[in-house]
Write an enzyme that holds these catalytic residues in place. Structure first.
Site, PDB file in Angstrom:
ATOM      1  N   ASP A  15      -1.615   4.243  -5.926  1.00 14.06           N
ATOM      2  CA  ASP A  15      -3.169   4.962  -4.878  1.00 14.06           C
ATOM      3  C   ASP A  15      -4.524   3.704  -4.618  1.00 14.06           C
ATOM      4  O   ASP A  15      -3.873   2.518  -4.990  1.00 14.06           O
ATOM      5  CB  ASP A  15      -3.498   5.113  -6.403  1.00 14.06           C
ATOM      6  CG  ASP A  15      -4.776   6.294  -6.026  1.00 14.06           C
ATOM      7  OD1 ASP A  15      -5.139   7.107  -4.411  1.00 14.06           O
ATOM      8  OD2 ASP A  15      -5.500   6.021  -7.274  1.00 14.06           O
ATOM      9  N   HIS A  68      -2.127   4.268   4.443  1.00  9.35           N
ATOM     10  CA  HIS A  68      -1.159   5.006   4.460  1.00  9.35           C
ATOM     11  C   HIS A  68       0.799   3.608   5.335  1.00  9.35           C
ATOM     12  O   HIS A  68       1.027   3.749   4.571  1.00  9.35           O
ATOM     13  CB  HIS A  68      -0.656   6.037   4.864  1.00  9.35           C
ATOM     14  CG  HIS A  68      -1.472   7.170   4.252  1.00  9.35           C
ATOM     15  ND1 HIS A  68      -1.601   6.912   2.607  1.00  9.35           N
ATOM     16  CD2 HIS A  68      -2.778   7.827   4.469  1.00  9.35           C
ATOM     17  CE1 HIS A  68      -2.760   7.988   1.914  1.00  9.35           C
ATOM     18  NE2 HIS A  68      -2.853   8.474   3.571  1.00  9.35           N
ATOM     19  N   LEU A 127      19.688  -1.468  -8.294  1.00  7.27           N
ATOM     20  CA  LEU A 127      18.165  -0.636  -8.558  1.00  7.27           C
ATOM     21  C   LEU A 127      17.982   1.156  -7.862  1.00  7.27           C
ATOM     22  O   LEU A 127      18.873   0.719  -7.124  1.00  7.27           O
ATOM     23  CB  LEU A 127      17.383  -1.415  -7.840  1.00  7.27           C
ATOM     24  CG  LEU A 127      15.846  -0.810  -7.480  1.00  7.27           C
ATOM     25  CD1 LEU A 127      15.305  -1.036  -8.772  1.00  7.27           C
ATOM     26  CD2 LEU A 127      15.026  -1.568  -6.450  1.00  7.27           C
TER      27      LEU A 127
END
Ligand code: IPE
Ligand code: IPE
Ligand code: MG
Length: 252
Positions: A27, A44, A138
């Site tokens: 965020d 973004h 991962l």
């Protein structure tokens, strides 16, 4: 293990100090951009760089599962141009980064509701998941068009359908059955949830799975997040006593 020892182990990168799953609410992109007099979209875009840094840092730290909250089921209520921009970033990320993620041993999975996604995005997601399905270093879970309540509703429907078909008895619906009907089936619950951007809430992220997650909040805006911030959160996690309702601290 003492917290000092577990900190050293995390710093060495041999494992992440008992952390099997780190989830991040990314965020603060919009505010990062606004502080610089830039359009929100630039925040973004800068956030994608932070995603790349964070995946590398998670690989270095030995984190087994990393979930990144990228687009919530509530984010559809943003201006259409911003929604379209965020979709474009996901397309670009998969196209540009998939080969390198695959080389690095990353398994890509997407959680969230796929039904409302544009068909080309659904196709790219399938391609990324198929290519990387056998990678084990991962697991990168991208939460896209994800909302925890929507996920629980879809799980409830799945179980109700199974019960109607006679494939499961209502009495057999237990916590394991519900966990297995969620998008995160077979993935361990998050040990730690990090939220950047200074807000103290979960915003409909992994509500079921977060039951015993350690929560770490940082004021850092997502585009500024880097390996040092991830390692600091891992160190903070190492100081937490997880009791799971018991009296004595977990001796592990
Ligand atoms: C997080 O940054 C990215 C998404 C929710 C898609 P925001 O866009 O929410 O940034 P702020 O919170 O407005 O600063
Ligand atoms: C949460 O951030 C969703 C993502 C990070 C993708 P929001 O910015 O949408 O959350 P609220 O609106 O501040 O609760
Ligand atoms: Mg926000």
């Amino acid at each position: 293990m003492t917290s000092h020892a577990s900190h050293q182990q995390a710093a060495k990168g041999s494992d992440a100090g008992g952390l099997r799953h780190v989830a991040i609410i990314m965020d603060g992109n919009g505010r990062w951009a606004e502080r610089r007099g830039l359009p929100r979209s630039m925040g973004h875009r800068a956030g994608v760089e932070a995603v790349r840094r964070t995946v590398t840092a998670a690989l270095d730290a030995g984190v087994a599962n990393l979930t990144l909250f990228s687009f919530s089921s509530e984010n559809w209520s943003r201006p259409p141009a911003e929604v379209e921009f965020l979709f474009g970033l996901l397309r670009m990320f998969i196209r540009r980064d998939l080969a390198r993620l695959h080389r690095d041993g990353v398994q890509v999975m997407v959680i969230g509701n796929r039904n409302d996604l544009p068909p080309d995005i659904a196709g790219l997601i399938r391609e990324a998941e198929a290519l990387t399905a056998d990678n084990r270093r991962l697991r990168l879970l991208v939460a896209f068009n994800y909302g925890a309540r929507d996920e629980i509703v879809r799980a409830a429907r799945r179980l109700a359908d199974k019960a109607r078909r006679g494939a499961i008895e209502p009495e057999a619906i237990d916590e394991t059955a519900i966990s297995s009907a969620l998008d995160t089936a077979a993935i361990p619950d998050p040990d730690m949830i990090i939220r950047t951007g200074g807000e103290f809430r979960l915003s409909n992220f992994l509500l079921w799975q977060a039951a015993y997650a350690e929560l770490v909040f940082t004021p850092v805006f997502w585009p500024d997040f880097d390996a040092a911030h991830l390692n600091a959160a891992i160190e903070e996690f190492g100081t937490r006593a997880r009791r799971y309702g018991r009296v004595a601290p977990n001796p592990a």
